[in-house]
Design a protein around this motif. Structure first.
Motif, short mmCIF file in Angstrom:
data_model
loop_
_atom_site.label_atom_id
_atom_site.label_comp_id
_atom_site.label_asym_id
_atom_site.label_seq_id
_atom_site.Cartn_x
_atom_site.Cartn_y
_atom_site.Cartn_z
N ASP A 170 18.54 27.14 -16.01
CA ASP A 170 19.46 27.50 -15.07
C ASP A 170 20.37 26.49 -14.63
N ASN A 171 20.64 25.38 -15.76
CA ASN A 171 21.56 24.55 -15.15
C ASN A 171 23.07 24.97 -15.26
N ASP A 172 23.62 24.49 -14.40
CA ASP A 172 25.19 24.72 -14.21
C ASP A 172 25.75 24.17 -15.58
N PHE A 173 26.95 24.87 -15.86
CA PHE A 173 27.88 24.72 -17.18
C PHE A 173 29.15 24.16 -16.54
N VAL A 174 29.73 22.84 -16.96
CA VAL A 174 30.91 22.53 -16.46
C VAL A 174 31.63 22.37 -17.81
N LYS A 175 32.99 22.76 -17.91
CA LYS A 175 33.71 22.63 -19.26
C LYS A 175 34.77 21.54 -19.05
N MET A 176 34.89 20.87 -20.08
CA MET A 176 35.72 19.66 -19.76
C MET A 176 36.19 19.31 -21.24
N GLU A 177 37.81 19.28 -21.11
CA GLU A 177 38.57 19.16 -22.51
C GLU A 177 38.62 17.68 -22.84
N ALA A 178 38.79 17.37 -24.32
CA ALA A 178 39.16 16.01 -24.64
C ALA A 178 40.22 15.51 -23.88
N GLY A 179 40.27 14.21 -23.37
CA GLY A 179 41.19 13.62 -22.69
C GLY A 179 41.07 13.72 -21.12
N GLU A 180 40.11 14.52 -20.65
CA GLU A 180 39.93 14.68 -19.27
C GLU A 180 38.79 13.63 -18.92
N THR A 181 38.67 13.47 -17.40
CA THR A 181 37.63 12.62 -16.83
C THR A 181 37.02 13.14 -15.65
N MET A 182 36.05 12.99 -15.30
CA MET A 182 35.27 13.52 -14.09
C MET A 182 34.65 12.34 -13.47
N SER A 183 34.46 12.29 -12.20
CA SER A 183 33.51 11.35 -11.33
C SER A 183 32.27 11.78 -11.49
N ILE A 184 31.16 10.80 -11.73
CA ILE A 184 29.94 10.94 -11.72
C ILE A 184 29.26 10.30 -10.50
N GLY A 185 28.39 11.05 -10.10
CA GLY A 185 27.40 10.54 -8.86
C GLY A 185 28.58 10.39 -7.58
N THR A 186 27.91 9.74 -6.77
CA THR A 186 28.66 9.61 -5.35
C THR A 186 29.26 8.05 -4.90
N SER A 187 28.81 7.26 -5.86
CA SER A 187 29.53 5.76 -5.57
C SER A 187 31.03 5.73 -5.81
N GLY A 188 31.69 6.84 -6.48
CA GLY A 188 32.72 6.74 -6.89
C GLY A 188 33.27 5.65 -7.78
N GLN A 189 32.31 4.75 -8.37
CA GLN A 189 32.53 3.84 -9.27
C GLN A 189 32.16 4.12 -10.70
N VAL A 190 31.73 5.41 -11.20
CA VAL A 190 31.29 5.83 -12.51
C VAL A 190 31.97 7.02 -12.73
N ASP A 191 32.74 6.89 -13.90
CA ASP A 191 33.49 8.08 -14.29
C ASP A 191 33.12 8.59 -15.71
N LEU A 192 33.32 9.81 -16.18
CA LEU A 192 32.85 10.24 -17.52
C LEU A 192 34.29 10.68 -18.16
N GLU A 193 34.57 10.28 -19.30
CA GLU A 193 35.81 10.76 -19.92
C GLU A 193 35.53 11.21 -21.40
N PHE A 194 36.20 12.29 -21.82
CA PHE A 194 35.88 12.65 -23.22
C PHE A 194 37.26 12.18 -23.86
N VAL A 195 36.78 11.54 -25.31
CA VAL A 195 37.93 11.26 -26.16
C VAL A 195 37.94 12.05 -27.44
N ASN A 196 39.02 12.49 -27.85
CA ASN A 196 38.92 13.42 -28.98
C ASN A 196 38.55 12.54 -30.39
N VAL A 197 37.88 13.29 -30.89
CA VAL A 197 37.26 12.92 -32.23
C VAL A 197 37.12 14.06 -33.45
N THR A 198 37.17 13.55 -34.62
CA THR A 198 37.12 14.79 -35.67
C THR A 198 35.97 14.45 -36.20
#
Length: 450
Positions: free
Chosen positions: A124-152
Motif C-alpha cells: 500500500d505504499n504511496d507512489f510519487v512520480k518524478m521526472e529526470a531533472g527534478e528534485t524533491m526534499s527528503i525528511g524534515t531537516s531541510g538538508q537532504v534532497d533527492l535529484e534524478f539525473v537522466n541517463v541512457t
C-alpha cells in the motif's frame, strides 16, 4: 551529518540490487531487485505466490535484515528503472517500510503491474512520480534532497538518483551507458554530472555498476545497434519464407526499430508474448513510443496461438513475429516455437534474428544454447548478437570518474571477480582499496561520515 551506506543486495552477483543510504536520521533505499537466475534454475516457480522469506533463502531477493542496523527512518524507495533486477522485489519487501515509492512514470507503471500480480502481500505504499531533472526534499531537516539525473540504458525512462547532503552528494550510478544519440528519449545528462562533481561539496560517494568495466573502449549508441539491425534485415528482405525476431521485451527502442524495419520489408509486425505485450503496451499508453495503429500485441497463449494460425494461413512471408525468448526462457514464445509447441511451423532456411546478447550467467547460457539447437534442428538460420550493451565500458567509467571526481567509490552490480577490472581502473586514477575505494559484500555497512 552522519552518512552511512548499507550494501543490501547486488554486491555478490548481478541481480537483486538494493542499497540504502542514511543521511542523519533519513534513509533512502535505491532499488529492490530480483536475481532472476536464482528463479530460473527451478522448474515452474511463480514468485508472486511465494513468501519473501523463502525467496530470500533461495537468494532470489535481497536479505534486508541489515536495514535494522540503520538508525533512521526510511523516507523513500527509489527504483532507478524498470528491469526486474531493480524492481522485482518491491512487491515482496516495500510493505515493510512506511515510505513512498519515488520513480519516473514508466518505472512506476511497471512497479504497479508487479504489485497487482502479487498474491502473497498487500503493498500500500504511496507512489510519487518524478521526472529526470527534478528534485524533491527528503525528511524534515531541510538538508537532504533527492535529484534524478537522466541517463541512457536498455530501457526507457532510466535515471541515476543523487542524494544531496551537507557532506556532499551520494550518486547511485546503476545502470547506464553513455549514449549521445539514443533512438528514444534524451541523451545522458553529462553536463549535470559535471556540475554535481564541481559543486561546493562535490561527490562524497559514487556507487557504480561494474558489469562491463573489463571491456576496452566505449559502449556504442543504440543508434549503432539500429543500423546493424537495419543492415541484417535488408540482407534478408528478399527471403520469401518465415522471419522471426526476438529481443529484450523491455527494450522499447529496439522493438520500435524492429517494427519500423518490418514495415520497410513489406511485412506486418506483430508482438507476441506476455512481457512483450506488457512493456510495449505500457510504453505506448504513456506515449513514450508511437507504434502503428494496427500493430498487434498478444500476451495470452490462446491469442498468441490464434495469431500463429493466422500467420500460417495467410503466409509467413507476410509477417514478422517479434517474440519473447531471447535468453531461451523455458516458457517464452521462441522456446515453444523451437520445441514445435506452437502452430507456427519453422521450415528449412527460415531466419531467426536474436537482437540481444546472452546474459553471461550459466543458467541463461545453457537455456539459450538449448533454444538455438532446437531451432537449428528445425532448419532455422540464426542471426545473432545484433545488440549493444546498456552498460558502460572502460572509457565510459573513466569519463564518469572525471566528471564526478568522487571522494569515495563503491563498486556494485557484480561479484568480487567482476569488481576487479573496475578496482584496477580506480586505482590507476589514484584511489586506494580500503581507503576511499570500498569493495564490499551483501549485508554490510559502510560509515562514510561519523
Amino acid at each position: 551529518m552522519e552518512i552511512e551506506i548499507a550494501t543490501v543486495g547486488g554486491y555478490e552477483e548481478v541481480g537483486r540490487q538494493m542499497t540504502a543510504v542514511r543521511a542523519g536520521e533519513d534513509v533512502v533505499i535505491f532499488d529492490m531487485g530480483l536475481n532472476l537466475s536464482q528463479v530460473l534454475i527451478h522448474d515452474d516457480i511463480r514468485t508472486e505466490q511465494m513468501h519473501s522469506l523463502d525467496l530470500i533463502d533461495m537468494g532470489a531477493i535481497p536479505d534486508d535484515r541489515v536495514m535494522s542496523e540503520l538508525e533512521g527512518d526510511v523516507k523513500a524507495i527509489v527504483p532507478t528503472h524498470g528491469h526486474l533486477d531493480h524492481i522485482g522485489a518491491i512487491s515482496k519487501l516495500a510493505h515493510r517500510y512506511n515510505a513512498p515509492i519515488v520513480a519516473t512514470p514508466f518505472t512506476i507503471e511497471l512497479v504497479k503491474q508487479g504489485i497487482e500480480s502479487e498474491s502473497k502481500f498487500s503493498v500500500d505504499n504511496d507512489f510519487v512520480k518524478m521526472e529526470a531533472g527534478e528534485t524533491m526534499s527528503i525528511g524534515t531537516s531541510g538538508q537532504v534532497d533527492l535529484e534524478f539525473v537522466n541517463v541512457t540504458h536498455s530501457i526507457i525512462d532510466a535515471i541515476n538518483p543523487v542524494l544531496h547532503t551537507p557532506e556532499g552528494a551520494i550518486v547511485y550510478g546503476l545502470d547506464k551507458r553513455m549514449d549521445h544519440t539514443p533512438v528514444i528519449g534524451d541523451p545522458i545528462d553529462m553536463d549535470r554530472f559535471r556540475e554535481i562533481g564541481r559543486s561546493d561539496n562535490g561527490v562524497l560517494a559514487y556507487i557504480e555498476d561494474c558489469t562491463n568495466a573489463g571491456k576496452k573502449g566505449r559502449t556504442p549508441s543504440e543508434s549503432v545497434a539500429k543500423e546493424h539491425l537495419r543492415d541484417v534485415m535488408q540482407s534478408i528482405e528478399d527471403y520469401d519464407g518465415g522471419i522471426v525476431a526476438t529481443t529484450f521485451s523491455s527494450h522499447i527502442a529496439r522493438v520500435k526499430s524492429l517494427v519500423e524495419f518490418a514495415e520497410d520489408m513489406g511485412r506486418q509486425p506483430v508482438l507476441l508474448g506476455r512481457s512483450m505485450e506488457k512493456y510495449s503496451g505500457t510504453a505506448e499508453r504513456l506515449e513514450f513510443v508511437d507504434f502503428p495503429e494496427d500493430l498487434g500485441m498478444y500476451g495470452h497463449r490462446k491469442s498468441v496461438d490464434r495469431t500463429f494460425k493466422r500467420i500460417m494461413k495467410e503466409g509467413k512471408e507476410n509477417y514478422l513475429p517479434i517474440v519473447t525468448g531471447h535468453q531461451g526462457e523455458p516458457r517464452a514464445m521462441l522456446t515453444r516455437m523451437g520445441r514445435g509447441e506452437t502452430p507456427y511451423e519453422l521450415d528449412e532456411g527460415d531466419k531467426v534474428i536474436f537482437s540481444a546478447r546472452v546474459i553471461p550467467e550459466p543458467t541463461n547460457e545453457g537455456q539459450r544454447y538449448q533454444s538455438e539447437r532446437l531451432l537449428k534442428m528445425q532448419g532455422a538460420r540464426i542471426y545473432d548478437d545484433i545488440h549493444v550493451s546498456g552498460h558502460l565500458r572502460e572509457e565510459g567509467h573513466f569519463e564518469m570518474l572525471e566528471a564526478l571526481q568522487p571522494q569515495n567509490i563503491i563498486p556494485a552490480h557484480q561479484d568480487l571477480k567482476g569488481f576487479a577490472p573496475y578496482v584496477d581502473l580506480c586505482e590507476s586514477q589514484g584511489y586506494e582499496l580500503g581507503r576511499d575505494l570500498h569493495v564490499t559484500r551483501n549485508g554490510n555497512l559502510i560509515q562514510l561520515v561519523e
